[in-house]
Design a protein around this motif. Structure first.
Motif, mmCIF file in Angstrom:
data_model
loop_
_atom_site.group_PDB
_atom_site.id
_atom_site.type_symbol
_atom_site.label_atom_id
_atom_site.label_comp_id
_atom_site.label_asym_id
_atom_site.label_seq_id
_atom_site.Cartn_x
_atom_site.Cartn_y
_atom_site.Cartn_z
ATOM 1 N N CYS A 1 0.831 -1.208 0.000
ATOM 2 C CA CYS A 1 0.000 0.000 0.000
ATOM 3 C C CYS A 1 0.869 1.264 0.000
ATOM 4 O O CYS A 1 0.595 2.229 -0.747
ATOM 5 N N LEU A 2 1.890 1.286 0.841
ATOM 6 C CA LEU A 2 2.772 2.448 0.892
ATOM 7 C C LEU A 2 3.505 2.645 -0.426
ATOM 8 O O LEU A 2 3.675 3.793 -0.905
ATOM 9 N N HIS A 3 3.885 1.534 -1.037
ATOM 10 C CA HIS A 3 4.578 1.622 -2.321
ATOM 11 C C HIS A 3 3.645 2.181 -3.396
ATOM 12 O O HIS A 3 4.059 3.028 -4.229
ATOM 13 N N MET A 4 2.381 1.759 -3.370
ATOM 14 C CA MET A 4 1.416 2.277 -4.340
ATOM 15 C C MET A 4 1.158 3.762 -4.129
ATOM 16 O O MET A 4 1.045 4.548 -5.099
ATOM 17 N N LEU A 5 1.045 4.178 -2.866
ATOM 18 C CA LEU A 5 0.836 5.596 -2.588
ATOM 19 C C LEU A 5 2.013 6.433 -3.074
ATOM 20 O O LEU A 5 1.841 7.537 -3.648
ATOM 21 N N ASP A 6 3.222 5.917 -2.850
ATOM 22 C CA ASP A 6 4.404 6.646 -3.346
ATOM 23 C C ASP A 6 4.400 6.709 -4.869
ATOM 24 O O ASP A 6 4.740 7.755 -5.472
ATOM 25 N N PHE A 7 4.031 5.605 -5.503
ATOM 26 C CA PHE A 7 3.993 5.561 -6.975
ATOM 27 C C PHE A 7 2.958 6.552 -7.517
ATOM 28 O O PHE A 7 3.209 7.250 -8.514
ATOM 29 N N PRO B 1 0.185 5.619 -20.018
ATOM 30 C CA PRO B 1 -0.238 4.209 -20.125
ATOM 31 C C PRO B 1 0.676 3.255 -19.360
ATOM 32 O O PRO B 1 0.223 2.300 -18.721
ATOM 33 N N ASP B 2 1.996 3.505 -19.411
ATOM 34 C CA ASP B 2 2.936 2.611 -18.700
ATOM 35 C C ASP B 2 2.720 2.711 -17.184
ATOM 36 O O ASP B 2 2.754 1.693 -16.461
ATOM 37 N N ALA B 3 2.503 3.953 -16.736
ATOM 38 C CA ALA B 3 2.285 4.135 -15.293
ATOM 39 C C ALA B 3 0.991 3.457 -14.853
ATOM 40 O O ALA B 3 0.922 2.832 -13.784
ATOM 41 N N GLU B 4 -0.039 3.600 -15.678
ATOM 42 C CA GLU B 4 -1.307 2.953 -15.338
ATOM 43 C C GLU B 4 -1.157 1.430 -15.338
ATOM 44 O O GLU B 4 -1.747 0.735 -14.507
ATOM 45 N N MET B 5 -0.345 0.916 -16.260
ATOM 46 C CA MET B 5 -0.127 -0.541 -16.306
ATOM 47 C C MET B 5 0.625 -1.000 -15.061
ATOM 48 O O MET B 5 0.287 -2.042 -14.450
ATOM 49 N N GLN B 6 1.640 -0.222 -14.688
ATOM 50 C CA GLN B 6 2.382 -0.594 -13.475
ATOM 51 C C GLN B 6 1.487 -0.504 -12.235
ATOM 52 O O GLN B 6 1.555 -1.351 -11.340
ATOM 53 N N LEU B 7 0.654 0.547 -12.200
ATOM 54 C CA LEU B 7 -0.259 0.691 -11.066
ATOM 55 C C LEU B 7 -1.256 -0.463 -11.027
ATOM 56 O O LEU B 7 -1.599 -0.979 -9.939
ATOM 57 N N SER B 8 -1.706 -0.899 -12.219
ATOM 58 C CA SER B 8 -2.634 -2.032 -12.261
ATOM 59 C C SER B 8 -1.968 -3.304 -11.748
ATOM 60 O O SER B 8 -2.580 -4.090 -11.010
ATOM 61 N N ARG B 9 -0.690 -3.496 -12.110
ATOM 62 C CA ARG B 9 0.024 -4.688 -11.628
ATOM 63 C C ARG B 9 0.208 -4.621 -10.109
ATOM 64 O O ARG B 9 0.069 -5.624 -9.407
ATOM 65 N N GLN B 10 0.497 -3.421 -9.615
ATOM 66 C CA GLN B 10 0.661 -3.277 -8.167
ATOM 67 C C GLN B 10 -0.667 -3.494 -7.429
ATOM 68 O O GLN B 10 -0.691 -4.060 -6.321
ATOM 69 N N LEU C 1 -1.192 -7.122 -7.263
ATOM 70 C CA LEU C 1 -0.320 -7.679 -6.228
ATOM 71 C C LEU C 1 -0.880 -7.364 -4.845
ATOM 72 O O LEU C 1 -0.866 -8.222 -3.939
ATOM 73 N N LEU C 2 -1.421 -6.143 -4.671
ATOM 74 C CA LEU C 2 -2.024 -5.771 -3.388
ATOM 75 C C LEU C 2 -3.242 -6.642 -3.099
ATOM 76 O O LEU C 2 -3.423 -7.113 -1.957
ATOM 77 N N HIS C 3 -4.088 -6.826 -4.129
ATOM 78 C CA HIS C 3 -5.260 -7.689 -3.945
ATOM 79 C C HIS C 3 -4.836 -9.111 -3.577
ATOM 80 O O HIS C 3 -5.481 -9.760 -2.751
ATOM 81 N N SER C 4 -3.763 -9.565 -4.194
ATOM 82 C CA SER C 4 -3.257 -10.907 -3.861
ATOM 83 C C SER C 4 -2.783 -10.961 -2.415
ATOM 84 O O SER C 4 -3.075 -11.917 -1.667
ATOM 85 N N ASN C 5 -2.057 -9.919 -2.000
ATOM 86 C CA ASN C 5 -1.582 -9.881 -0.612
ATOM 87 C C ASN C 5 -2.752 -9.787 0.377
ATOM 88 O O ASN C 5 -2.752 -10.423 1.434
ATOM 89 N N LEU C 6 -3.765 -8.960 -0.006
ATOM 90 C CA LEU C 6 -4.925 -8.826 0.874
ATOM 91 C C LEU C 6 -5.715 -10.132 0.944
ATOM 92 O O LEU C 6 -6.221 -10.509 2.020
ATOM 93 N N ALA C 7 -5.854 -10.805 -0.205
ATOM 94 C CA ALA C 7 -6.553 -12.095 -0.202
ATOM 95 C C ALA C 7 -5.809 -13.106 0.665
ATOM 96 O O ALA C 7 -6.420 -13.874 1.438
#
Length: 220
Positions: A26-32, A43-52, A55-61
């Protein structure tokens, strides 16, 4: 202070680690997001944010699954703790009952030890005489010697009782003989009285004859 310093269970440590990973993500996403603020979306930033985000959803699950498992295990642990507590309470109650029974038995033993038993007042034969009459008791303990003395006293009393019963029978026999003789004497007295009553007229005639003879003698 770090919570991991107090947690030693491996599973709970994995839950804390999953929570730390999700927090870090979460902190990494906020910094990003802060670093990629722009009027035009990249588009690249949005793609990276989508991947993060994935990954966050996976960690939360993963964290939810671990949390659910931790709750279930905590519930099971509480149940086991309650059962163990109930067993301990039951054992404690049983122990208290044993203590109570122990005190009761100790009291009974003390009462028995202080009880004034009748055998203590019996005129028992001395130990020396028992040993002299029973050499096989030379190695006997105090209990066996006491039993032997009591048995000797019992045998002596039985003998005396038999003698007493014999004397009572003899006494009763003598009483019966005396009563029989009294009855015979009473019957004899009655016979004598009857004889005296029947002899009274004859005695009167004898007296009259004597008187007549005396008068005749006096006239001569």
């Amino acid at each position: 202070m770090d919570a991991g310093a107090f947690v030693t269970d491996a599973f709970l440590q994995s839950v804390l680690q999953a929570a730390a990973d999700a927090r870090q993500q979460c902190l990494h996403m906020l910094d990003f997001i802060d670093q990629n603020r722009a009027a035009q979306p990249d588009p690249d930033a949005e793609m990276q944010l989508s991947r993060q985000q994935k990954l966050l959803h996976s960690n939360l699950a993963k964290l939810r699954g671990l949390n659910r498992r931790a709750l279930l295990e905590t519930r099971n642990t509480k149940q086991q703790t309650q059962e163990a507590k109930s067993e301990i309470d039951s054992l404690h109650l049983h122990l208290q009952n044993l203590y109570y029974e122990q005190r009761h038995l100790i009291g009974d033993i003390a009462a028995c030890q202080g009880y004034n038993h009748k055998y203590q007042s019996l005129p028992l034969v001395p130990v020396d005489e028992i040993l002299a009459a029973n050499p096989e008791l030379a190695e006997a303990d105090e209990h066996d010697l006491m039993v032997a003395r009591i048995n000797h006293e019992h045998a002596e009393r039985q003998t005396l009782e038999e003698q007493r019963q014999g004397l009572l029978k003899k006494k009763q026999s003598l009483i019966n003989d005396n009563n029989k003789k009294k009855d015979e004497l009473a019957a004899l007295d009655k016979e004598i009285e009857k004889f005296l009553d029947s002899a009274a007229p004859l005695q009167q005639k004898f007296d009259q004859h004597d008187q007549h003879n005396q008068k005749a003698t006096a006239s001569a």
